[in-house]
Design a protein around this motif. Structure first.
Motif, PDB file in Angstrom:
ATOM      1  N   ASP A   3       0.845  -1.191   0.000  1.00 34.57           N
ATOM      2  CA  ASP A   3       0.000   0.000   0.000  1.00 34.57           C
ATOM      3  C   ASP A   3       0.878   1.238   0.000  1.00 34.57           C
ATOM      4  OD1 ASP A   3      -2.307  -1.488   0.105  1.00 34.57           O
ATOM      5  OD2 ASP A   3      -2.363  -1.506   2.294  1.00 34.57           O
ATOM      6  N   PRO A   4       0.394   2.324  -0.594  1.00 31.69           N
ATOM      7  CA  PRO A   4       1.171   3.565  -0.549  1.00 31.69           C
ATOM      8  C   PRO A   4       1.305   4.042   0.890  1.00 31.69           C
ATOM      9  CG  PRO A   4      -1.003   3.954  -1.500  1.00 31.69           C
ATOM     10  CD  PRO A   4      -0.869   2.478  -1.290  1.00 31.69           C
ATOM     11  N   LYS A   5       2.359   4.788   1.129  1.00 28.30           N
ATOM     12  CA  LYS A   5       2.613   5.312   2.472  1.00 28.30           C
ATOM     13  C   LYS A   5       1.496   6.285   2.851  1.00 28.30           C
ATOM     14  CE  LYS A   5       6.918   6.008   4.037  1.00 28.30           C
ATOM     15  NZ  LYS A   5       8.231   6.673   4.071  1.00 28.30           N
ATOM     16  N   PRO A   6       0.825   6.024   3.968  1.00 25.38           N
ATOM     17  CA  PRO A   6      -0.263   6.921   4.378  1.00 25.38           C
ATOM     18  C   PRO A   6       0.271   8.214   4.982  1.00 25.38           C
ATOM     19  CG  PRO A   6       0.048   5.210   6.020  1.00 25.38           C
ATOM     20  CD  PRO A   6       1.005   4.906   4.894  1.00 25.38           C
ATOM     21  N   ASP A   7      -0.560   9.230   4.993  1.00 30.62           N
ATOM     22  CA  ASP A   7      -0.226  10.488   5.655  1.00 30.62           C
ATOM     23  C   ASP A   7      -0.308  10.231   7.157  1.00 30.62           C
ATOM     24  OD1 ASP A   7      -0.146  12.979   6.853  1.00 30.62           O
ATOM     25  OD2 ASP A   7      -1.711  13.850   5.607  1.00 30.62           O
ATOM     26  N   SER A   8       0.843  10.139   7.799  1.00 30.11           N
ATOM     27  CA  SER A   8       0.889   9.760   9.213  1.00 30.11           C
ATOM     28  C   SER A   8       0.090  10.708  10.102  1.00 30.11           C
ATOM     29  CB  SER A   8       2.330   9.666   9.699  1.00 30.11           C
ATOM     30  OG  SER A   8       2.991  10.899   9.532  1.00 30.11           O
ATOM     31  N   GLY A   9       0.125  11.986   9.790  1.00 29.10           N
ATOM     32  CA  GLY A   9      -0.616  12.951  10.599  1.00 29.10           C
ATOM     33  C   GLY A   9      -2.117  12.749  10.505  1.00 29.10           C
ATOM     34  N   ALA A 138      -1.799  15.916  14.474  1.00 24.16           N
ATOM     35  CA  ALA A 138      -1.112  15.507  13.252  1.00 24.16           C
ATOM     36  C   ALA A 138       0.374  15.866  13.312  1.00 24.16           C
ATOM     37  CB  ALA A 138      -1.774  16.149  12.044  1.00 24.16           C
ATOM     38  N   ASP A 139       0.695  17.071  13.747  1.00 23.66           N
ATOM     39  CA  ASP A 139       2.098  17.485  13.832  1.00 23.66           C
ATOM     40  C   ASP A 139       2.833  16.694  14.910  1.00 23.66           C
ATOM     41  OD1 ASP A 139       4.393  19.130  13.176  1.00 23.66           O
ATOM     42  OD2 ASP A 139       4.030  20.165  15.067  1.00 23.66           O
TER      43      ASP A 139
END
Length: 183
Positions: A3-9, A138-139
């Motif tokens: 899977d593509p790398k998700p937006d961790s934030g 998120a940050d």
């Protein structure tokens, strides 16, 4: 194919919102003394799966540290980075008056070893407590998961309200988005 790398934030923010509805799991995570102990809470493994880190044992410590840290967050504060929220209120040189986080505590935080997940977890939990539980989820998540010299450098610039002067800065990055949910 992975899977593509998700937006961790964004993933962490969604997970944190779910955690707020599960008071028992949040309380268990707040009582954890290590990232390993946090892995015994099923919601931590859910976070690891959502972040595409469940198949990498070498990355689970950071996920455990993140789960414990986010369990201490009471309110999401979009629009400001973590360091802008606790840093200098002025853009004048050497003026950190009004900062919630003292320069000495900032220095100690920046010296936190990223290879020691327990130390990293403790430092981030202390930071959230200093912020009285209000943080940009998120940050915070992105910073903890990718704790590195680059993150430390960004934090220093943000702390001194000089984020736009960062070598890699987007001049609009510290401006709140229309939705108010920017990391």
């Amino acid at each position: 194919m992975t899977d593509p790398k998700p937006d961790s934030g964004a993933v962490a923010l969604d997970w944190w919102r779910d955690l707020r509805d599960n008071r028992a799991a949040a309380a268990r995570l707040r009582r954890c003394h290590s990232p390993l102990e946090a892995l015994l809470v099923p919601q931590t493994l859910t976070l690891a799966r959502r972040l595409n880190r469940a198949d990498r044992p070498d990355r689970l410590g950071r996920v455990g540290a993140l789960a414990v840290t986010l369990a201490h967050v009471k309110e999401h504060a979009p629009g400001l980075s973590v360091m802008r929220a606790v840093g200098a209120t002025s853009t004048k040189d050497d003026d950190v008056e009004g900062a919630t986080l003292s320069e000495q505590r900032l220095r100690r935080l920046l010296l936190t070893d990223g290879d020691d997940e327990s130390e990293l977890m403790s430092a981030f939990v202390r930071l959230v407590r200093l912020m009285k539980g209000t943080a940009n989820v998120a940050d915070l998540a992105h910073s903890l998961l990718f704790w590195s010299d680059h993150t430390r450098q960004r934090w220093v610039f943000d702390y001194y309200n000089a984020g736009r002067a960062r070598p890699d800065a987007d001049p609009t990055a510290d401006l709140p988005s229309a939705s108010g949910d920017s990391p």
